[in-house]
Scaffold this motif. Sequence first.
Motif, PDB file in Angstrom:
ATOM      1  N   UNK A  76       0.821  -1.201   0.000  1.00  0.00           N
ATOM      2  CA  UNK A  76       0.000   0.000   0.000  1.00  0.00           C
ATOM      3  C   UNK A  76       0.857   1.254   0.000  1.00  0.00           C
ATOM      4  N   UNK A  77       1.854   1.319   0.900  1.00  0.00           N
ATOM      5  CA  UNK A  77       2.755   2.468   0.967  1.00  0.00           C
ATOM      6  C   UNK A  77       2.162   3.644   1.743  1.00  0.00           C
ATOM      7  N   UNK A  78       2.986   4.677   1.907  1.00  0.00           N
ATOM      8  CA  UNK A  78       2.539   5.923   2.518  1.00  0.00           C
ATOM      9  C   UNK A  78       3.294   7.056   1.845  1.00  0.00           C
ATOM     10  N   UNK A  79       2.555   7.998   1.289  1.00  0.00           N
ATOM     11  CA  UNK A  79       3.163   9.194   0.720  1.00  0.00           C
ATOM     12  C   UNK A  79       2.504  10.417   1.343  1.00  0.00           C
ATOM     13  N   UNK A  80       3.260  11.482   1.466  1.00  0.00           N
ATOM     14  CA  UNK A  80       2.739  12.708   2.064  1.00  0.00           C
ATOM     15  C   UNK A  80       3.382  13.910   1.386  1.00  0.00           C
ATOM     16  N   UNK A  81       2.595  14.945   1.192  1.00  0.00           N
ATOM     17  CA  UNK A  81       3.084  16.212   0.661  1.00  0.00           C
ATOM     18  C   UNK A  81       2.650  17.320   1.605  1.00  0.00           C
ATOM     19  N   UNK A  82       3.613  18.071   2.118  1.00  0.00           N
ATOM     20  CA  UNK A  82       3.347  19.186   3.030  1.00  0.00           C
ATOM     21  C   UNK A  82       3.882  20.459   2.389  1.00  0.00           C
ATOM     22  N   UNK A  83       3.130  21.523   2.495  1.00  0.00           N
ATOM     23  CA  UNK A  83       3.545  22.768   1.857  1.00  0.00           C
ATOM     24  C   UNK A  83       3.375  23.940   2.815  1.00  0.00           C
ATOM     25  N   UNK A  84       4.279  24.899   2.685  1.00  0.00           N
ATOM     26  CA  UNK A  84       4.252  26.094   3.528  1.00  0.00           C
ATOM     27  C   UNK A  84       4.757  27.261   2.703  1.00  0.00           C
ATOM     28  N   UNK A  85       4.919  28.391   3.330  1.00  0.00           N
ATOM     29  CA  UNK A  85       5.305  29.597   2.599  1.00  0.00           C
ATOM     30  C   UNK A  85       6.678  29.468   1.944  1.00  0.00           C
ATOM     31  N   UNK A  86       7.544  28.645   2.522  1.00  0.00           N
ATOM     32  CA  UNK A  86       8.914  28.535   2.010  1.00  0.00           C
ATOM     33  C   UNK A  86       9.055  27.502   0.902  1.00  0.00           C
ATOM     34  N   UNK A  87       8.111  26.573   0.817  1.00  0.00           N
ATOM     35  CA  UNK A  87       8.249  25.556  -0.209  1.00  0.00           C
ATOM     36  C   UNK A  87       7.378  24.336   0.029  1.00  0.00           C
ATOM     37  N   UNK A  88       7.709  23.271  -0.689  1.00  0.00           N
ATOM     38  CA  UNK A  88       6.954  22.014  -0.662  1.00  0.00           C
ATOM     39  C   UNK A  88       7.892  20.899  -0.215  1.00  0.00           C
ATOM     40  N   UNK A  89       7.374  20.001   0.605  1.00  0.00           N
ATOM     41  CA  UNK A  89       8.136  18.812   0.989  1.00  0.00           C
ATOM     42  C   UNK A  89       7.305  17.586   0.639  1.00  0.00           C
ATOM     43  N   UNK A  90       7.931  16.638  -0.067  1.00  0.00           N
ATOM     44  CA  UNK A  90       7.291  15.380  -0.421  1.00  0.00           C
ATOM     45  C   UNK A  90       8.083  14.237   0.188  1.00  0.00           C
ATOM     46  N   UNK A  91       7.398  13.191   0.651  1.00  0.00           N
ATOM     47  CA  UNK A  91       8.101  12.071   1.272  1.00  0.00           C
ATOM     48  C   UNK A  91       7.365  10.772   0.993  1.00  0.00           C
ATOM     49  N   UNK A  92       8.109   9.670   1.059  1.00  0.00           N
ATOM     50  CA  UNK A  92       7.525   8.347   0.840  1.00  0.00           C
ATOM     51  C   UNK A  92       8.337   7.297   1.571  1.00  0.00           C
ATOM     52  N   UNK A  93       7.714   6.141   1.813  1.00  0.00           N
ATOM     53  CA  UNK A  93       8.467   5.000   2.314  1.00  0.00           C
ATOM     54  C   UNK A  93       9.041   4.241   1.123  1.00  0.00           C
ATOM     55  N   UNK A  94       9.585   3.044   1.350  1.00  0.00           N
ATOM     56  CA  UNK A  94      10.274   2.323   0.274  1.00  0.00           C
ATOM     57  C   UNK A  94       9.874   0.854   0.162  1.00  0.00           C
ATOM     58  N   UNK A  95       8.776   0.460   0.790  1.00  0.00           N
ATOM     59  CA  UNK A  95       8.403  -0.963   0.831  1.00  0.00           C
ATOM     60  C   UNK A  95       7.377  -1.314  -0.235  1.00  0.00           C
ATOM     61  N   UNK A  96       7.527  -2.505  -0.791  1.00  0.00           N
ATOM     62  CA  UNK A  96       6.523  -3.068  -1.674  1.00  0.00           C
ATOM     63  C   UNK A  96       6.152  -4.444  -1.140  1.00  0.00           C
ATOM     64  N   UNK A  97       4.855  -4.716  -1.056  1.00  0.00           N
ATOM     65  CA  UNK A  97       4.369  -5.995  -0.539  1.00  0.00           C
ATOM     66  C   UNK A  97       3.442  -6.640  -1.544  1.00  0.00           C
ATOM     67  N   UNK A  98       3.336  -7.960  -1.418  1.00  0.00           N
ATOM     68  CA  UNK A  98       2.410  -8.729  -2.251  1.00  0.00           C
ATOM     69  C   UNK A  98       1.374  -9.364  -1.345  1.00  0.00           C
ATOM     70  N   UNK A  99       0.117  -9.064  -1.591  1.00  0.00           N
ATOM     71  CA  UNK A  99      -0.976  -9.631  -0.808  1.00  0.00           C
ATOM     72  C   UNK A  99      -1.740 -10.661  -1.640  1.00  0.00           C
TER      73      UNK A  99
END
Length: 238
Positions: free
Chosen positions: A1-24
Motif C-alpha cells: 500500500x505504501x505511505x506518501x505525504x506532501x506538506x507545503x508552507x510559505x517557504x516551499x513544498x516537501x514530499x516524502x515516501x516509504x520504500x516498501x513493496x508488498x504482495x498480498x
Amino acid sequence: MSFIITTYCNEGIVMASDSRITYNNTSKGQNDEIINNVGINLSDNVNKLFLTKNGIGISTCGTAAIVNFESNVAEPISGHVEKIINEEIYEEDNVDIVVEKIIKYFDKFNNNLDTTFHVAGYDKEFNRKIVRFNLATGKREDFGKEIAGATWDGETIYFSKLFNETEVSGNSKFVFPQLDIPFQFFNLQDAIDFCRFAIDITIKTMRFTNVVKTVGGNIDVLGIKPDEEIWISKKELY
C-alpha cells in the motif's frame, strides 16, 4: 500500500515516501468477503518519490505493479514513472501538463490501476501547484493555493487517527478532541519533520500491530523551493 505525504508552507513544498513493496494474496470467503491470506514483503528499496528534470516532484502509492500484456509479466510502476520522466517530460512542462502525461501514459495499459499520485512544483512565475489524483477513479484534487497544509495517501489510518476526534470508553467516557495542526506557522524544516514523523509513526505502529507491514524501508524526502530542489534524504545504490 505504501505511505506518501506532501506538506507545503510559505517557504516551499516537501514530499516524502516509504520504500516498501508488498504482495498480498487475497481470496473470497463464503459471503464473498475478501480474505487477506498472506502479505509478503518483496522489497524495502522501491522508489516511490521522483524528481523531474524541470523541478517537479512525483510520488506514488497503491498498486505498485503493472502487467505488460506482451510478456504477461508484472513490472514495477517505478520503472514506468522513470520512463515518463526521461522520455515524455520537457523543460517547459508545468504540473498540469505532467499530470496529463502520466494519465495518458498509463491509460494505454488499460489496467484500471488503483494508484494514487502526488505531483507538485512551481511554475515560471513561482506559483505553487499540487495535484493529487487516482488512475482508477479519475478523481483529482488541486492543492497549494492555501498558505500551508498537507495531504497524505496510502496506509493512512494509523497517522490520521492522531488527528481525529476519538471517544474512549471505560468507567467513564472521555473524548480526545481533534487536534489542530498550525500549518500556517510551518517553515520548511517543520514541513520536513512533519513528513518524516507521519511515515515513521506509521511504520512503528504497524510494527507492533497484527497487520501486514505494508509501510517500511528508508524514508525518502524531497524539498522543492521556488528556485531550487533539494533531496533531503534519498536511498542510494551501493
